[in-house]
Every structure is written in structure tokens, then in C-alpha cells.
Write an enzyme that holds these catalytic residues in place. Structure first.
Site, mmCIF file in Angstrom:
data_model
loop_
_atom_site.group_PDB
_atom_site.id
_atom_site.type_symbol
_atom_site.label_atom_id
_atom_site.label_comp_id
_atom_site.label_asym_id
_atom_site.label_seq_id
_atom_site.Cartn_x
_atom_site.Cartn_y
_atom_site.Cartn_z
ATOM 1 N N GLU A 14 -70.748 13.107 -28.458
ATOM 2 C CA GLU A 14 -70.641 13.702 -27.137
ATOM 3 C C GLU A 14 -71.998 14.248 -26.716
ATOM 4 O O GLU A 14 -72.682 14.899 -27.497
ATOM 5 C CB GLU A 14 -69.600 14.822 -27.179
ATOM 6 C CG GLU A 14 -69.392 15.508 -25.858
ATOM 7 C CD GLU A 14 -68.300 16.578 -25.925
ATOM 8 O OE1 GLU A 14 -67.751 16.848 -27.019
ATOM 9 O OE2 GLU A 14 -68.003 17.140 -24.865
ATOM 10 N N LYS A 37 -64.889 13.681 -18.823
ATOM 11 C CA LYS A 37 -64.053 14.595 -19.600
ATOM 12 C C LYS A 37 -63.177 15.414 -18.657
ATOM 13 O O LYS A 37 -63.655 15.953 -17.665
ATOM 14 C CB LYS A 37 -64.956 15.503 -20.441
ATOM 15 C CG LYS A 37 -64.216 16.415 -21.385
ATOM 16 C CD LYS A 37 -65.227 17.161 -22.240
ATOM 17 C CE LYS A 37 -64.567 18.072 -23.239
ATOM 18 N NZ LYS A 37 -65.585 18.706 -24.099
ATOM 19 N N CYS A 59 -63.670 14.734 -27.185
ATOM 20 C CA CYS A 59 -63.360 15.930 -27.957
ATOM 21 C C CYS A 59 -62.119 16.688 -27.485
ATOM 22 O O CYS A 59 -61.015 16.420 -27.910
ATOM 23 C CB CYS A 59 -64.594 16.818 -27.965
ATOM 24 S SG CYS A 59 -64.481 18.211 -29.101
#
Length: 187
Positions: free
Chosen positions: A64, A139, A169
Site C-alpha cells: 500500500e 480505498k 488493507c
């Protein structure tokens, strides 16, 4: 030490749920060089060296915010915005570099970086195919004080006989966001 590295690596990389559509294998490389906080050019150079070592891989995965070193350091708001602006200004060059790596390696390249649109910042996961085409998703579940805007679409795609659903994540922790709506992991 290596197992700790992989545990930490998986805490920050984009996570995938995979459904095999045939019996072919998919060789995956997880790439993590030493990152330089906020230095896109140094980080791209470090990844350039690592990608060259991934010969024969089908999928190369970066962590990330691989271009910026995650940029999670505590800063005053003005400095944080300047840093994000600087990183986001490299977005077209980052895509070109990832396209070059994908073409050279004949592998799918995946990693996220900072993207800015209409004064909003996004943690944008780029999926670059060897032919230069790319897809992305932003995200969705961002930390409240992280300074990123949430994305509103998921990314599910096929590659080498497998279907992948991508998550950055924290998105994976929210079943209402990551539930199997595209049948990517059912028999």
C-alpha cells in the site's frame, strides 16, 4: 525474521481473494524494498531493481502506498497537504513506470499510490496489465484523520485463469464493503 517480514507485508499490501477458473498456476511475487518516506523517485528506482528480479512471475504485488512509504508520519496539516500534492503530481509518471514494468515482465503489476482529483486525495490501487491497460479502485474505508477520501467502487478482474477481488488493507475488515457480490470465490 522472514515470517515477521511477511506478516508485516500483508498488513499493508492490497489483499486478494482468488477463485481459480482452471487448473493453471499463478506465480506471485510480493515486492518490498526499503522505502524512502515521501520520495517517489527513490522508491520507483528501488522497485525498478526488484521488478527485474521477478522473472517468470505472473503477478507482482507492491505494498500500500508503495511510492511514498505510506506517509503516515505525524505532520502539521499544511506540510501533509504539500507532501500529498507532491506525490500526487507523479501519478501519470507512476502509471507509465508501472506500464513499463508490466510490459517488460509480462506480469500484472499491482500497487497503490496517492491520487488527487477535485482537491480530494485518494489511496488508489492500480492494476496494470502487460498490454498497458489498467484498472483502479480507491480505498473505501479510510481512517477518519488520514486525509483520504473514500472510493465508491470495487475492482474485480480476471487474470491468467483466476478472478481477483482487490482490497486495500482496512477495506477487508468491513463485510458490508467486501462481501462477495461478484461471485469471485465460489465454486
Amino acid at each position: 525474521m522472514k515470517s515477521i517480514f511477511y506478516i508485516l507485508f500483508f498488513a499493508f499490501i492490497s489483499l486478494f481473494s482468488v477463485k481459480a477458473q482452471d487448473k493453471s498456476s499463478c506465480k506471485v511475487a510480493l515486492v518490498q524494498p526499503h522505502l524512502v518516506w515521501g520520495d517517489v523517485k527513490a522508491n520507483l528506482s528501488a522497485f525498478d531493481k526488484r521488478v527485474q528480479q521477478c522473472k517468470g512471475c505472473d503477478l507482482i504485488v507492491f505494498p500500500e502506498l508503495f511510492t511514498s512509504g505510506c506517509e503516515m508520519k505525524k505532520k502539521d496539516k499544511a506540510e501533509a497537504i504539500r507532501t500529498k500534492d507532491e506525490i500526487a503530481s507523479h501519478y501519470p509518471a507512476i502509471i507509465r513506470k508501472m506500464q513499463k514494468w508490466a510490459a517488460q515482465s509480462k506480469a500484472l503489476i499491482i500497487g497503490s499510490t496517492i491520487y488527487k482529483e477535485e482537491r480530494k486525495y485518494y489511496n488508489c490501487l492500480l492494476t496494470i496489465f502487460p498490454n498497458g491497460d489498467y484498472q483502479y479502485y480507491d480505498k473505501h474505508n479510510c481512517f477518519k484523520k488520514g486525509g483520504f477520501s473514500p472510493g465508491n467502487k470495487q475492482l474485480v478482474f480476471s487474470w491468467k485463469g483466476h478472478r481477483f477481488a482487490t482490497y486495500i488493507c482496512y477495506d477487508l475488515r468491513f463485510p458490508e464493503w467486501s462481501r462477495n457480490s461478484d461471485q469471485y470465490d465460489t465454486a
